[in-house]
Design an enzyme around this catalytic site. Sequence first.
Site, PDB file in Angstrom:
ATOM      1  N   SER A 105       0.838  -1.204   0.000  1.00  0.00           N
ATOM      2  CA  SER A 105       0.000   0.000   0.000  1.00  0.00           C
ATOM      3  C   SER A 105       0.876   1.258   0.000  1.00  0.00           C
ATOM      4  O   SER A 105       1.616   1.460  -0.964  1.00  0.00           O
ATOM      5  CB  SER A 105      -0.958  -0.087   1.198  1.00  0.00           C
ATOM      6  OG  SER A 105      -1.922   0.923   1.131  1.00  0.00           O
ATOM      7  N   ASP A 155     -10.358  -4.352  -4.399  1.00  0.00           N
ATOM      8  CA  ASP A 155      -9.737  -3.307  -3.568  1.00  0.00           C
ATOM      9  C   ASP A 155     -10.439  -1.964  -3.819  1.00  0.00           C
ATOM     10  O   ASP A 155     -10.365  -1.425  -4.924  1.00  0.00           O
ATOM     11  CB  ASP A 155      -8.242  -3.212  -3.927  1.00  0.00           C
ATOM     12  CG  ASP A 155      -7.479  -2.274  -2.995  1.00  0.00           C
ATOM     13  OD1 ASP A 155      -8.127  -1.473  -2.298  1.00  0.00           O
ATOM     14  OD2 ASP A 155      -6.240  -2.356  -2.978  1.00  0.00           O
ATOM     15  N   HIS A 186      -8.258  -4.742  -0.234  1.00  0.00           N
ATOM     16  CA  HIS A 186      -7.005  -4.030   0.027  1.00  0.00           C
ATOM     17  C   HIS A 186      -6.104  -4.858   0.942  1.00  0.00           C
ATOM     18  O   HIS A 186      -4.881  -4.723   0.910  1.00  0.00           O
ATOM     19  CB  HIS A 186      -7.309  -2.660   0.647  1.00  0.00           C
ATOM     20  CG  HIS A 186      -6.134  -1.742   0.621  1.00  0.00           C
ATOM     21  ND1 HIS A 186      -5.563  -1.298  -0.553  1.00  0.00           N
ATOM     22  CD2 HIS A 186      -5.399  -1.201   1.625  1.00  0.00           C
ATOM     23  CE1 HIS A 186      -4.526  -0.510  -0.266  1.00  0.00           C
ATOM     24  NE2 HIS A 186      -4.406  -0.439   1.044  1.00  0.00           N
TER      25      HIS A 186
HETATM   26  C1  MLT Z   1      -1.325   5.854  -0.130  1.00  0.00           C
HETATM   27  O1  MLT Z   1      -1.624   6.796   0.565  1.00  0.00           O
HETATM   28  O2  MLT Z   1      -0.165   5.555  -0.436  1.00  0.00           O
HETATM   29  C2  MLT Z   1      -2.462   5.033  -0.619  1.00  0.00           C
HETATM   30  O3  MLT Z   1      -3.640   5.776  -0.551  1.00  0.00           O
HETATM   31  C3  MLT Z   1      -2.594   3.784   0.139  1.00  0.00           C
HETATM   32  C4  MLT Z   1      -2.766   3.991   1.603  1.00  0.00           C
HETATM   33  O4  MLT Z   1      -1.776   4.097   2.302  1.00  0.00           O
HETATM   34  O5  MLT Z   1      -3.902   4.003   2.093  1.00  0.00           O
END
Ligand code: MLT
Length: 206
Positions: A105, A155, A186
């Site tokens: 992520s 996701d 996710h």
């Molecule tokens: C980010 O902020 O890199 C993406 O939105 C994924 C997350 O961290 O939620």
Amino acid sequence: MIETTGFIHRFEKGRPEEPPLLLLHGTGGDENDLIPLARMIAPAATLLSPRGKVLENGMPRFFRRLAEGVFDEDDVRRRANELADFVTDARARYGIESPIALGYSNGANIAAAVLLLRPSELAGAILLRAMPPLPHPQPVKLDGIPVLIVSGAHDPIIRPESAAKLASLLERHGAVVEHRVVPAGHELSQADVTLAQSWWNKQAPQ
Ligand code: MLT
């Protein structure tokens, strides 16, 4: 817990024959989060695991965002360079090769930014739930760098279509990209682990 060049991090020495893994956690994680996952993927590899320095409501991240999926581009650039400097220092300090990033992520997104801005710092990347971190990156030479991107079909935060754009961007610059979509959201699933294990086994000499 060790602190160098401003990053709190963990370092675990593994087999010198295998590339080290640079572990990059998601929002709200820390340097401990991805160690169990890394051990499932690469049981004997050296691990370098920093904690993101940006705090969002007390939750560590690797760069600032303005809203979910809307990134502060200047901060992405600054933080990717800062992380790349940390990798350079850590390589000298611990005597290790360029690592393969394993990011989830937000951690996958900063790894993608390092690939686009400082490609020589990484030997490859496993990007779990990633999207393009920068709208208009400069051309970069990623000649042959292996990258695995795994998206969750359901996701709601990072759609597989978005990861596909990252895959073609990296491919256009010469990376060897495998993009897979697993039946998950996710959160990570066993399918992510299985894909990452077999990709890793192709990269690491046994
Ligand atoms: C980010 O902020 O890199 C993406 O939105 C994924 C997350 O961290 O939620």
